[in-house]
Design a protein around this motif. Structure first.
Motif, PDB file in Angstrom:
ATOM      1  N   GLU A   1       0.845  -1.183   0.000  1.00 46.41           N
ATOM      2  CA  GLU A   1       0.000   0.000   0.000  1.00 46.41           C
ATOM      3  C   GLU A   1       0.884   1.238   0.000  1.00 46.41           C
ATOM      4  N   HIS A   2       0.429   2.254  -0.715  1.00 47.02           N
ATOM      5  CA  HIS A   2       1.165   3.515  -0.788  1.00 47.02           C
ATOM      6  C   HIS A   2       0.535   4.509   0.185  1.00 47.02           C
ATOM      7  N   GLN A   3       1.386   5.222   0.903  1.00 52.32           N
ATOM      8  CA  GLN A   3       0.920   6.204   1.872  1.00 52.32           C
ATOM      9  C   GLN A   3       1.403   7.593   1.478  1.00 52.32           C
ATOM     10  N   VAL A   4       0.508   8.531   1.489  1.00 47.21           N
ATOM     11  CA  VAL A   4       0.855   9.927   1.236  1.00 47.21           C
ATOM     12  C   VAL A   4       0.170  10.772   2.299  1.00 47.21           C
ATOM     13  N   SER A   5       0.636  12.008   2.446  1.00 49.02           N
ATOM     14  CA  SER A   5       0.048  12.859   3.478  1.00 49.02           C
ATOM     15  C   SER A   5       0.023  14.311   3.037  1.00 49.02           C
ATOM     16  N   SER A   6      -0.979  15.013   3.508  1.00 51.55           N
ATOM     17  CA  SER A   6      -1.066  16.463   3.351  1.00 51.55           C
ATOM     18  C   SER A   6      -1.211  17.048   4.753  1.00 51.55           C
ATOM     19  N   GLN A   7      -0.818  18.313   4.899  1.00 51.64           N
ATOM     20  CA  GLN A   7      -0.830  18.926   6.235  1.00 51.64           C
ATOM     21  C   GLN A   7      -1.599  20.233   6.225  1.00 51.64           C
ATOM     22  N   LEU A   8      -2.307  20.470   7.321  1.00 56.00           N
ATOM     23  CA  LEU A   8      -3.113  21.674   7.494  1.00 56.00           C
ATOM     24  C   LEU A   8      -2.686  22.406   8.753  1.00 56.00           C
ATOM     25  N   LEU A   9      -2.630  23.715   8.681  1.00 55.37           N
ATOM     26  CA  LEU A   9      -2.328  24.541   9.847  1.00 55.37           C
ATOM     27  C   LEU A   9      -3.629  25.130  10.366  1.00 55.37           C
ATOM     28  N   ILE A  10      -3.930  24.864  11.633  1.00 52.68           N
ATOM     29  CA  ILE A  10      -5.146  25.366  12.260  1.00 52.68           C
ATOM     30  C   ILE A  10      -4.781  26.542  13.159  1.00 52.68           C
ATOM     31  N   GLN A  11      -5.413  27.695  12.925  1.00 50.83           N
ATOM     32  CA  GLN A  11      -5.157  28.872  13.739  1.00 50.83           C
ATOM     33  C   GLN A  11      -6.465  29.419  14.276  1.00 50.83           C
ATOM     34  N   GLU A  12      -6.387  29.963  15.468  1.00 56.30           N
ATOM     35  CA  GLU A  12      -7.558  30.637  16.017  1.00 56.30           C
ATOM     36  C   GLU A  12      -7.708  31.985  15.330  1.00 56.30           C
ATOM     37  N   SER A  13      -8.931  32.477  15.295  1.00 60.22           N
ATOM     38  CA  SER A  13      -9.163  33.806  14.741  1.00 60.22           C
ATOM     39  C   SER A  13      -8.395  34.840  15.545  1.00 60.22           C
ATOM     40  N   VAL A  14      -7.828  35.825  14.851  1.00 60.60           N
ATOM     41  CA  VAL A  14      -7.025  36.846  15.536  1.00 60.60           C
ATOM     42  C   VAL A  14      -7.925  37.698  16.403  1.00 60.60           C
TER      43      VAL A  14
ATOM     44  N   SER B   1      -2.915   2.466  -5.024  1.00 58.11           N
ATOM     45  CA  SER B   1      -2.472   3.336  -6.112  1.00 58.11           C
ATOM     46  C   SER B   1      -1.922   4.631  -5.528  1.00 58.11           C
ATOM     47  N   THR B   2      -0.693   4.983  -5.903  1.00 55.53           N
ATOM     48  CA  THR B   2      -0.102   6.222  -5.413  1.00 55.53           C
ATOM     49  C   THR B   2      -0.914   7.428  -5.870  1.00 55.53           C
ATOM     50  N   GLN B   3      -1.321   7.433  -7.130  1.00 56.18           N
ATOM     51  CA  GLN B   3      -2.071   8.560  -7.673  1.00 56.18           C
ATOM     52  C   GLN B   3      -3.395   8.743  -6.954  1.00 56.18           C
ATOM     53  N   GLN B   4      -4.086   7.639  -6.681  1.00 59.16           N
ATOM     54  CA  GLN B   4      -5.362   7.744  -5.976  1.00 59.16           C
ATOM     55  C   GLN B   4      -5.159   8.278  -4.562  1.00 59.16           C
ATOM     56  N   ALA B   5      -4.104   7.812  -3.895  1.00 60.76           N
ATOM     57  CA  ALA B   5      -3.823   8.286  -2.536  1.00 60.76           C
ATOM     58  C   ALA B   5      -3.561   9.785  -2.537  1.00 60.76           C
ATOM     59  N   ILE B   6      -2.791  10.271  -3.525  1.00 63.02           N
ATOM     60  CA  ILE B   6      -2.501  11.708  -3.632  1.00 63.02           C
ATOM     61  C   ILE B   6      -3.777  12.492  -3.860  1.00 63.02           C
ATOM     62  N   GLU B   7      -4.616  12.017  -4.771  1.00 61.98           N
ATOM     63  CA  GLU B   7      -5.867  12.713  -5.081  1.00 61.98           C
ATOM     64  C   GLU B   7      -6.767  12.795  -3.855  1.00 61.98           C
ATOM     65  N   ILE B   8      -6.868  11.709  -3.099  1.00 61.92           N
ATOM     66  CA  ILE B   8      -7.734  11.707  -1.908  1.00 61.92           C
ATOM     67  C   ILE B   8      -7.183  12.654  -0.847  1.00 61.92           C
ATOM     68  N   ALA B   9      -5.865  12.594  -0.592  1.00 66.61           N
ATOM     69  CA  ALA B   9      -5.256  13.442   0.437  1.00 66.61           C
ATOM     70  C   ALA B   9      -5.423  14.918   0.111  1.00 66.61           C
ATOM     71  N   ASP B  10      -5.166  15.293  -1.138  1.00 66.53           N
ATOM     72  CA  ASP B  10      -5.292  16.698  -1.538  1.00 66.53           C
ATOM     73  C   ASP B  10      -6.748  17.142  -1.549  1.00 66.53           C
ATOM     74  N   ALA B  11      -7.638  16.274  -2.023  1.00 62.56           N
ATOM     75  CA  ALA B  11      -9.064  16.608  -2.049  1.00 62.56           C
ATOM     76  C   ALA B  11      -9.607  16.799  -0.632  1.00 62.56           C
ATOM     77  N   LEU B  12      -9.137  15.982   0.287  1.00 65.16           N
ATOM     78  CA  LEU B  12      -9.554  16.128   1.686  1.00 65.16           C
ATOM     79  C   LEU B  12      -9.108  17.479   2.247  1.00 65.16           C
ATOM     80  N   ALA B  13      -7.867  17.857   1.936  1.00 68.35           N
ATOM     81  CA  ALA B  13      -7.338  19.126   2.440  1.00 68.35           C
ATOM     82  C   ALA B  13      -8.159  20.302   1.915  1.00 68.35           C
ATOM     83  N   PHE B  14      -8.388  20.362   0.605  1.00 70.47           N
ATOM     84  CA  PHE B  14      -9.130  21.475   0.017  1.00 70.47           C
ATOM     85  C   PHE B  14     -10.599  21.458   0.432  1.00 70.47           C
ATOM     86  N   THR B  15     -11.199  20.274   0.447  1.00 65.84           N
ATOM     87  CA  THR B  15     -12.610  20.166   0.817  1.00 65.84           C
ATOM     88  C   THR B  15     -12.822  20.568   2.266  1.00 65.84           C
TER      89      THR B  15
END
Length: 222
Positions: A43-56, A126-140
């Motif tokens: 299985e191929h593993q990929v990751s995306s990262q999100l920064l969570i900040q409180e409202s100023v 599939s590496t490509q599918q993993a990338i698409e899911i990770a990025d789609a999750l981040a944007f969505t």
């Protein structure tokens, strides 16, 4: 002489049983090894990262303190990433032919209590599918936070990459499977030995019974 023949017969049967046990065990272990090596795909593993900040906050000198996102907030955002609302949008946008629960099984969201960063880890054959899911999750997720929570405090700091890596079935998994195969081979051979012995005993008893009846009939006719 008769006792010697009985002992030799028992030794021969024991030798045959040992050969059968060893052969069956090795065959099962070989089959398990072949499945792990030739059938189970990594299985191929990929990751995306999100920064969570409180409202100023309105007071500037409280900004640094306010940006320290607490554990409960991070936990709530992590749960929101894996929510049916977000996963359903990702599934629809990518046209994935899998259920929400199947998609959720491929996704793992992690974070550290000392860092306001969410890591979305996606596993797929599939590496490509993993990338698409990770990025789609981040944007969505980023858009869902804006629309649902009316907040603009989620920043995508890294997208998935094909260089993230892959995971093969671990050596521990293979070793465990081989041990289970060996135990199953031993248990099956033991039960088969008892079963064969029981059948032989029953067959011999039946033969003795038939011979006894034949002898009785011969005695009567004599």
């Amino acid at each position: 002489m008769k006792n010697k023949q009985v002992i030799l017969s028992l030794l021969m049967n024991l030798k045959k049983q040992i050969r059968f046990t060893i052969g069956l065990t090795l065959l099962l272990m070989l089959a398990v090894w072949a499945v792990f090596v030739f059938i189970i795909e990594p299985e191929h593993q990929v990751s995306s990262q999100l920064l969570i900040q409180e409202s100023v906050p309105a007071i500037p000198h409280l900004a640094a303190e306010k940006n320290q996102v607490d554990f409960q907030t991070l936990e709530a955002y992590a749960a929101f990433v894996e929510s049916p609302e977000v996963l359903e949008r990702v599934r629809g946008n990518l046209g994935l032919k899998m259920s929400i629960s199947q998609l959720r099984e491929r996704v793992e969201v992690s974070f550290s209590g000392h860092s306001p960063v969410l890591t979305i880890l996606v596993s797929s054959g599939s590496t490509q599918q993993a990338i698409e899911i990770a990025d789609a999750l981040a944007f969505t997720f980023q858009n869902a936070v804006k629309n649902s929570l009316k907040a603009d405090n989620v920043t995508i700091i890294s997208l998935a990459s094909s260089q993230d890596g892959s995971i093969n079935p671990s050596g521990n998994d293979l070793l465990s499977a081989l041990v289970i195969a060996a135990v199953c081979g031993l248990v099956f051979s033991i039960f088969s030995a008892f079963g064969i012995a029981a059948l032989k005993t029953a067959a011999n008893a039946k033969k003795r019974k038939i011979r006894k009846k034949e002898n009785q009939l011969q005695t009567v006719f004599k």
